[in-house]
Design an enzyme around this catalytic site. Structure first.
Site, PDB file in Angstrom:
ATOM      1  N   ASN A 154      16.266  22.587  -8.080  1.00 52.77           N
ATOM      2  CA  ASN A 154      17.186  21.330  -7.739  1.00 52.77           C
ATOM      3  C   ASN A 154      17.504  20.840  -6.222  1.00 52.77           C
ATOM      4  O   ASN A 154      17.622  19.778  -5.970  1.00 52.77           O
ATOM      5  CB  ASN A 154      18.686  21.480  -8.265  1.00 52.77           C
ATOM      6  CG  ASN A 154      19.052  22.828  -8.166  1.00 52.77           C
ATOM      7  OD1 ASN A 154      18.389  23.959  -8.390  1.00 52.77           O
ATOM      8  ND2 ASN A 154      20.313  22.881  -7.614  1.00 52.77           N
ATOM      9  N   GLN A 182      15.633  19.599 -13.842  1.00 44.13           N
ATOM     10  CA  GLN A 182      15.544  18.661 -12.861  1.00 44.13           C
ATOM     11  C   GLN A 182      13.990  18.207 -13.044  1.00 44.13           C
ATOM     12  O   GLN A 182      13.419  17.100 -12.654  1.00 44.13           O
ATOM     13  CB  GLN A 182      15.488  19.333 -11.398  1.00 44.13           C
ATOM     14  CG  GLN A 182      16.718  19.663 -11.078  1.00 44.13           C
ATOM     15  CD  GLN A 182      17.647  18.545 -10.592  1.00 44.13           C
ATOM     16  OE1 GLN A 182      17.061  17.319 -10.498  1.00 44.13           O
ATOM     17  NE2 GLN A 182      18.880  18.604 -10.520  1.00 44.13           N
ATOM     18  N   SER A 202      19.538  18.381 -19.498  1.00 51.28           N
ATOM     19  CA  SER A 202      20.813  17.751 -19.358  1.00 51.28           C
ATOM     20  C   SER A 202      20.684  16.058 -19.131  1.00 51.28           C
ATOM     21  O   SER A 202      19.739  15.886 -18.249  1.00 51.28           O
ATOM     22  CB  SER A 202      21.402  18.319 -17.846  1.00 51.28           C
ATOM     23  OG  SER A 202      22.564  17.648 -17.360  1.00 51.28           O
ATOM     24  N   HIS A 204      22.646  13.737 -17.946  1.00 47.59           N
ATOM     25  CA  HIS A 204      22.793  13.051 -16.684  1.00 47.59           C
ATOM     26  C   HIS A 204      21.841  13.284 -15.403  1.00 47.59           C
ATOM     27  O   HIS A 204      22.016  12.563 -14.356  1.00 47.59           O
ATOM     28  CB  HIS A 204      24.329  13.322 -16.076  1.00 47.59           C
ATOM     29  CG  HIS A 204      24.468  14.664 -15.627  1.00 47.59           C
ATOM     30  ND1 HIS A 204      24.952  14.709 -13.937  1.00 47.59           N
ATOM     31  CD2 HIS A 204      24.520  15.997 -15.893  1.00 47.59           C
ATOM     32  CE1 HIS A 204      24.893  16.059 -13.987  1.00 47.59           C
ATOM     33  NE2 HIS A 204      25.016  16.873 -14.968  1.00 47.59           N
ATOM     34  N   CYS A 330      28.503  21.539  -4.875  1.00 45.61           N
ATOM     35  CA  CYS A 330      29.250  22.306  -5.689  1.00 45.61           C
ATOM     36  C   CYS A 330      30.604  21.801  -5.918  1.00 45.61           C
ATOM     37  O   CYS A 330      31.197  20.676  -5.251  1.00 45.61           O
ATOM     38  CB  CYS A 330      29.432  23.815  -4.884  1.00 45.61           C
ATOM     39  SG  CYS A 330      30.037  23.672  -3.458  1.00 45.61           S
TER      40      CYS A 330
END
Ligand code: PLP
Length: 391
Positions: A154, A182, A202, A204, A330
């Protein structure tokens, strides 16, 4: 259309694709719990199963091998357990090997005892060191080993040798869980290309909504004894809780759009990314592009200009209307030193300047040009501040 800002942080989250939004808006107006037996429930179930079919087609497995979760973090936490049963083999996994550049949800989220987890090094280019994998497999001969390896990183976009690692792990009687988050749609990332046993996606990161993802198995005889979320037996007992049908429908629509975009889209993104990196090098020839010597995703550029801190550069770019990221995003919003760059042996002072620019489906030449102008202005200002005139 001229946009007010350039959003170049697709690896953190990708803007919702219009087709996903449209599909979700329709699904949101349709009532029904996918577990109910009446007409509305059966209709919701039909939407859910058609989304499952689309995702199964995307990763090249059977629909019954796809389980919807709240995202990749949950799916990876669920999969990384000694109790993972694959292809009917009920013998528990005794050892978990993880590549040092894995996402935090793999590095910290597993359910193996700490003594049964071993980190494998990366090369200076950010690729899993296959010789170190061979040595670890030899050291653990006779034990059942699970390897967690992402398809692409990522932060750097570096593509990992998943099929080569899978061949080694399989020869040693083990299995491979691949974080395909990714790589999906940006590099070959289905079961036929990766030869993984488990693949996680994932929504999104591919233009679907936040808060949904999938745990996919290559083969049908699988089970996880100690599920994370227990309750009503949804997702064939592997993941309880009423499914978020509208989000899952959006996920499937995004995956279908991605499959249609195909290699032409990858080439388009690579062209934009190369242009962006040329602009960085033109202004700052001393800039270091991380992972440049390895195969990389076409959308990701991660670089540092020696002496220019990431945080100030990121904020200067943000003020100019350009959204990029420093290190990995984060939740606290704080920038912490990248464990990926550390594993690649990047000196801390240089790593602290790392900026990640990640493009996606709605990125255009204008965005790259806007980045270039903002980058030139920001770096020149920051460099000028450093060089104080003599009193
Ligand atoms: N794996 C990788 C490589 C990621 O980049 C991310 C998100 O940043 C995740 C896993 C976690 O995905 P999710 O946000 O769906 O939990």
């Amino acid at each position: 259309m001229q946009r007010s800002r350039a959003y170049l942080d697709h690896n953190a989250t990708t803007p919702l694709r219009p087709v996903a939004r449209e599909a979700m808006l329709v699904a949101l107006t349709q009532e029904g719990n996918a577990s109910s037996v009446h007409h509305e429930g059966r209709a919701a179930r039909a939407r859910l199963e058609s989304a499952r079919e689309a995702l199964a087609g995307f990763v090249k497995t059977q629909p019954k091998n796809v389980y919807f979760t709240s995202g990749a973090t949950e799916a990876l936490n669920l999969a990384l357990t000694p109790e993972l049963e694959l292809d009917g083999n009920k013998a528990p996994f005794e050892m978990l090997l993880v590549a040092a550049g894995e996402h935090a949800c793999v590095l910290a989220g597993h359910r193996f005892p700490a003594t049964a987890v071993e980190k494998l090094p990366l090369t200076a280019d950010g690729v899993l060191d296959l010789a170190a994998l061979d040595a670890a497999l030899a050291r653990h001969a006779g034990r059942r080993v699970l390897l967690a390896l992402q398809a692409a990183n990522n932060e750097t976009g570096v593509i990992q040798p998943v099929a080569a690692a899978a061949a080694r792990v399989h020869a040693a009687g083990g299995a491979l869980v691949c974080d395909g988050v990714q790589a999906a749609g940006k590099a070959p990332s289905d079961f036929s290309a990766l030869d993984a046993d488990v693949l996680v996606l994932s929504a999104h990161k591919i233009g679907g909504p936040q808060g949904t993802g999938a745990l996919c198995f290559a083969k049908s005889r699988h089970h996880i004894l100690n599920g994370l979320i227990r309750g009503g037996g949804q997702e064939r007992g592997l993941r309880a809780g009423t499914q978020n049908v509208a989000a899952i429908v959006g996920f499937a629509a995004a995956a279908e759009a991605l499959a249609q975009a195909g290699v032409a889209e990858m080439a388009r993104l690579a062209g934009l990314r190369d242009r962006l990196e040329r602009a960085v090098k033109a202004l700052a020839p001393e800039a270091v592009i991380f992972g440049a010597g390895a195969p990389r995703l076409p959308n990701t550029a991660n670089f540092a200009v020696p002496g220019v801190g990431a945080e100030v550069l990121l904020m200067a770019l943000d003020l100019e209307g350009v959204a990029v990221s420093s290190g990995s995003a984060c939740s606290s919003g704080k920038v912490k030193r990248s464990h990926v760059l550390e594993a690649m042996g990047v000196p801390p002072a240089l790593a602290e300047g790392a900026i990640r620019v990640s493009l996606g489906w709605n990125s255009e030449e204008d965005d790259v040009e806007r980045f270039r102008i903002a980058f030139v202005r920001a770096v020149e200002t920051l460099k000028a501040k450093r060089v104080k005139p003599a009193a």
